[in-house]
Design a protein around this motif. Sequence first.
Motif, PDB file in Angstrom:
ATOM      1  N   THR A   7       1.071   3.671   1.389  1.00 27.98           N
ATOM      2  CA  THR A   7      -0.249   3.444   1.959  1.00 27.98           C
ATOM      3  C   THR A   7      -0.126   3.098   3.436  1.00 27.98           C
ATOM      4  O   THR A   7       0.959   2.786   3.925  1.00 27.98           O
ATOM      5  N   GLY A   8      -1.232   3.178   4.121  1.00 31.33           N
ATOM      6  CA  GLY A   8      -1.273   2.861   5.545  1.00 31.33           C
ATOM      7  C   GLY A   8      -2.565   3.377   6.135  1.00 31.33           C
ATOM      8  O   GLY A   8      -3.391   3.972   5.437  1.00 31.33           O
ATOM      9  N   THR A  86      -6.889   9.096  -1.563  1.00 27.75           N
ATOM     10  CA  THR A  86      -8.214   8.768  -1.041  1.00 27.75           C
ATOM     11  C   THR A  86      -9.075  10.009  -0.858  1.00 27.75           C
ATOM     12  O   THR A  86     -10.293   9.950  -1.055  1.00 27.75           O
ATOM     13  N   LEU A  87      -8.465  11.153  -0.545  1.00 31.98           N
ATOM     14  CA  LEU A  87      -9.247  12.397  -0.516  1.00 31.98           C
ATOM     15  C   LEU A  87      -9.657  12.798  -1.927  1.00 31.98           C
ATOM     16  O   LEU A  87     -10.780  13.256  -2.151  1.00 31.98           O
ATOM     17  N   TRP A  88      -8.752  12.634  -2.886  1.00 29.01           N
ATOM     18  CA  TRP A  88      -9.101  12.905  -4.283  1.00 29.01           C
ATOM     19  C   TRP A  88     -10.290  12.046  -4.705  1.00 29.01           C
ATOM     20  O   TRP A  88     -11.237  12.531  -5.317  1.00 29.01           O
ATOM     21  N   LEU A  89     -10.253  10.766  -4.346  1.00 26.85           N
ATOM     22  CA  LEU A  89     -11.348   9.865  -4.676  1.00 26.85           C
ATOM     23  C   LEU A  89     -12.667  10.336  -4.061  1.00 26.85           C
ATOM     24  O   LEU A  89     -13.698  10.385  -4.735  1.00 26.85           O
ATOM     25  N   SER A  90     -12.648  10.694  -2.793  1.00 24.44           N
ATOM     26  CA  SER A  90     -13.894  11.153  -2.151  1.00 24.44           C
ATOM     27  C   SER A  90     -14.381  12.452  -2.785  1.00 24.44           C
ATOM     28  O   SER A  90     -15.590  12.642  -2.959  1.00 24.44           O
ATOM     29  N   ASN A  91     -13.455  13.338  -3.171  1.00 27.97           N
ATOM     30  CA  ASN A  91     -13.846  14.566  -3.870  1.00 27.97           C
ATOM     31  C   ASN A  91     -14.525  14.234  -5.197  1.00 27.97           C
ATOM     32  O   ASN A  91     -15.533  14.847  -5.571  1.00 27.97           O
ATOM     33  N   MET A  92     -13.945  13.266  -5.927  1.00 28.42           N
ATOM     34  CA  MET A  92     -14.508  12.867  -7.218  1.00 28.42           C
ATOM     35  C   MET A  92     -15.906  12.281  -7.037  1.00 28.42           C
ATOM     36  O   MET A  92     -16.833  12.624  -7.777  1.00 28.42           O
ATOM     37  N   MET A  93     -16.063  11.407  -6.066  1.00 30.04           N
ATOM     38  CA  MET A  93     -17.366  10.782  -5.824  1.00 30.04           C
ATOM     39  C   MET A  93     -18.393  11.822  -5.394  1.00 30.04           C
ATOM     40  O   MET A  93     -19.531  11.820  -5.875  1.00 30.04           O
ATOM     41  N   HIS A  94     -17.988  12.740  -4.510  1.00 27.93           N
ATOM     42  CA  HIS A  94     -18.897  13.782  -4.030  1.00 27.93           C
ATOM     43  C   HIS A  94     -19.340  14.706  -5.171  1.00 27.93           C
ATOM     44  O   HIS A  94     -20.482  15.161  -5.203  1.00 27.93           O
ATOM     45  N   VAL A 117       6.940  10.796  -8.887  1.00 31.40           N
ATOM     46  CA  VAL A 117       5.744  11.150  -8.132  1.00 31.40           C
ATOM     47  C   VAL A 117       5.572  10.152  -6.995  1.00 31.40           C
ATOM     48  O   VAL A 117       5.763   8.951  -7.175  1.00 31.40           O
ATOM     49  N   VAL A 118       5.271  10.695  -5.820  1.00 27.02           N
ATOM     50  CA  VAL A 118       5.018   9.887  -4.632  1.00 27.02           C
ATOM     51  C   VAL A 118       3.569  10.126  -4.242  1.00 27.02           C
ATOM     52  O   VAL A 118       3.155  11.271  -4.033  1.00 27.02           O
ATOM     53  N   PHE A 119       2.809   9.054  -4.180  1.00 27.91           N
ATOM     54  CA  PHE A 119       1.398   9.142  -3.799  1.00 27.91           C
ATOM     55  C   PHE A 119       1.216   8.667  -2.370  1.00 27.91           C
ATOM     56  O   PHE A 119       1.816   7.666  -1.963  1.00 27.91           O
ATOM     57  N   VAL A 120       0.347   9.357  -1.638  1.00 32.79           N
ATOM     58  CA  VAL A 120      -0.098   8.914  -0.322  1.00 32.79           C
ATOM     59  C   VAL A 120      -1.543   8.454  -0.496  1.00 32.79           C
ATOM     60  O   VAL A 120      -2.333   9.115  -1.172  1.00 32.79           O
ATOM     61  N   THR A 121      -1.861   7.327   0.106  1.00 33.13           N
ATOM     62  CA  THR A 121      -3.234   6.833   0.074  1.00 33.13           C
ATOM     63  C   THR A 121      -3.527   6.119   1.377  1.00 33.13           C
ATOM     64  O   THR A 121      -2.610   5.654   2.058  1.00 33.13           O
ATOM     65  N   ALA A 135     -20.621   4.349   2.447  1.00 35.72           N
ATOM     66  CA  ALA A 135     -19.309   4.028   3.022  1.00 35.72           C
ATOM     67  C   ALA A 135     -18.737   2.750   2.410  1.00 35.72           C
ATOM     68  O   ALA A 135     -17.536   2.667   2.146  1.00 35.72           O
ATOM     69  N   ARG A 136     -19.597   1.756   2.158  1.00 38.23           N
ATOM     70  CA  ARG A 136     -19.120   0.522   1.513  1.00 38.23           C
ATOM     71  C   ARG A 136     -18.672   0.807   0.085  1.00 38.23           C
ATOM     72  O   ARG A 136     -17.646   0.292  -0.370  1.00 38.23           O
ATOM     73  N   SER A 137     -19.399   1.651  -0.610  1.00 38.58           N
ATOM     74  CA  SER A 137     -19.034   2.015  -1.983  1.00 38.58           C
ATOM     75  C   SER A 137     -17.684   2.726  -2.003  1.00 38.58           C
ATOM     76  O   SER A 137     -16.836   2.446  -2.858  1.00 38.58           O
ATOM     77  N   TYR A 138     -17.471   3.633  -1.060  1.00 34.60           N
ATOM     78  CA  TYR A 138     -16.195   4.348  -0.968  1.00 34.60           C
ATOM     79  C   TYR A 138     -15.057   3.382  -0.640  1.00 34.60           C
ATOM     80  O   TYR A 138     -14.001   3.429  -1.263  1.00 34.60           O
ATOM     81  N   ARG A 139     -15.272   2.516   0.331  1.00 36.62           N
ATOM     82  CA  ARG A 139     -14.246   1.541   0.707  1.00 36.62           C
ATOM     83  C   ARG A 139     -13.855   0.678  -0.490  1.00 36.62           C
ATOM     84  O   ARG A 139     -12.683   0.455  -0.760  1.00 36.62           O
ATOM     85  N   ASP A 140     -14.852   0.223  -1.236  1.00 29.57           N
ATOM     86  CA  ASP A 140     -14.586  -0.617  -2.405  1.00 29.57           C
ATOM     87  C   ASP A 140     -13.850   0.165  -3.485  1.00 29.57           C
ATOM     88  O   ASP A 140     -12.901  -0.342  -4.094  1.00 29.57           O
ATOM     89  N   ALA A 141     -14.266   1.405  -3.724  1.00 28.06           N
ATOM     90  CA  ALA A 141     -13.613   2.251  -4.734  1.00 28.06           C
ATOM     91  C   ALA A 141     -12.160   2.519  -4.346  1.00 28.06           C
ATOM     92  O   ALA A 141     -11.266   2.480  -5.194  1.00 28.06           O
ATOM     93  N   ALA A 142     -11.919   2.774  -3.062  1.00 22.67           N
ATOM     94  CA  ALA A 142     -10.549   3.023  -2.604  1.00 22.67           C
ATOM     95  C   ALA A 142      -9.680   1.786  -2.810  1.00 22.67           C
ATOM     96  O   ALA A 142      -8.517   1.893  -3.222  1.00 22.67           O
ATOM     97  N   GLY A 143     -10.217   0.623  -2.539  1.00 24.91           N
ATOM     98  CA  GLY A 143      -9.464  -0.605  -2.756  1.00 24.91           C
ATOM     99  C   GLY A 143      -9.116  -0.801  -4.222  1.00 24.91           C
ATOM    100  O   GLY A 143      -7.983  -1.170  -4.563  1.00 24.91           O
ATOM    101  N   ILE A 144     -10.072  -0.537  -5.104  1.00 23.80           N
ATOM    102  CA  ILE A 144      -9.821  -0.639  -6.549  1.00 23.80           C
ATOM    103  C   ILE A 144      -8.770   0.372  -6.966  1.00 23.80           C
ATOM    104  O   ILE A 144      -7.816   0.045  -7.687  1.00 23.80           O
TER     105      ILE A 144
END
Length: 168
Positions: A7-8, A86-94, A117-121, A135-144
């Motif tokens: 992560t970073g 995080t792109l996967w997450l935004s795709n799922m939410m969208h 498996v190596v994940f990038v987030t 944006a707040r919902s996405y930020r919170d979902a990414a943190g979870i």
Amino acid sequence: MAVILITGGARSGKSTHAEKRALSFPGQPVYIATAEALDAEMAVRIAKHRAKRAAVDWIEREVPLDLLQALIDTDGGGPRLVDCLTLWLSNMMHAGRDWEYELMKLAAFLRGQKSPVVFVTNEVGLGIVPDNALARSYRDAAGIMNQVIAAVSNEVEFVVAGLPMKLK
């Protein structure tokens, strides 16, 4: 089994570091890309990523939504690199998919997989509080999501200025 979460922040060097980590395992590596070229700027970004990794014979999979199936299909072969969660997450939410359910299925699978498996987030929670609900919902979902994947990971690294720091 090895599950590694890298992560970073944006442009921190996490993808380059994750590629090196994935290539440290034996076998032909699989690059699972979650980005979609929905506009010209993203198409350029994707092309730059492809060109940068052209020297390695990656098996490439473009998987904007069905990440779990891609990991199931490639388990038992070489190491897999997923860029990025995080792109996967935004795709799922969208797409209106139940990202929490999909995340829990992914985490359960990772506990029993055979291939590394190596994940990038992205770490998106270090900046200011976003000014809109989406944006707040996405930020919170990414943190979870990052917490769930970190919990099932053998190793977690945080990359800053191209320098990895081992967290777990």
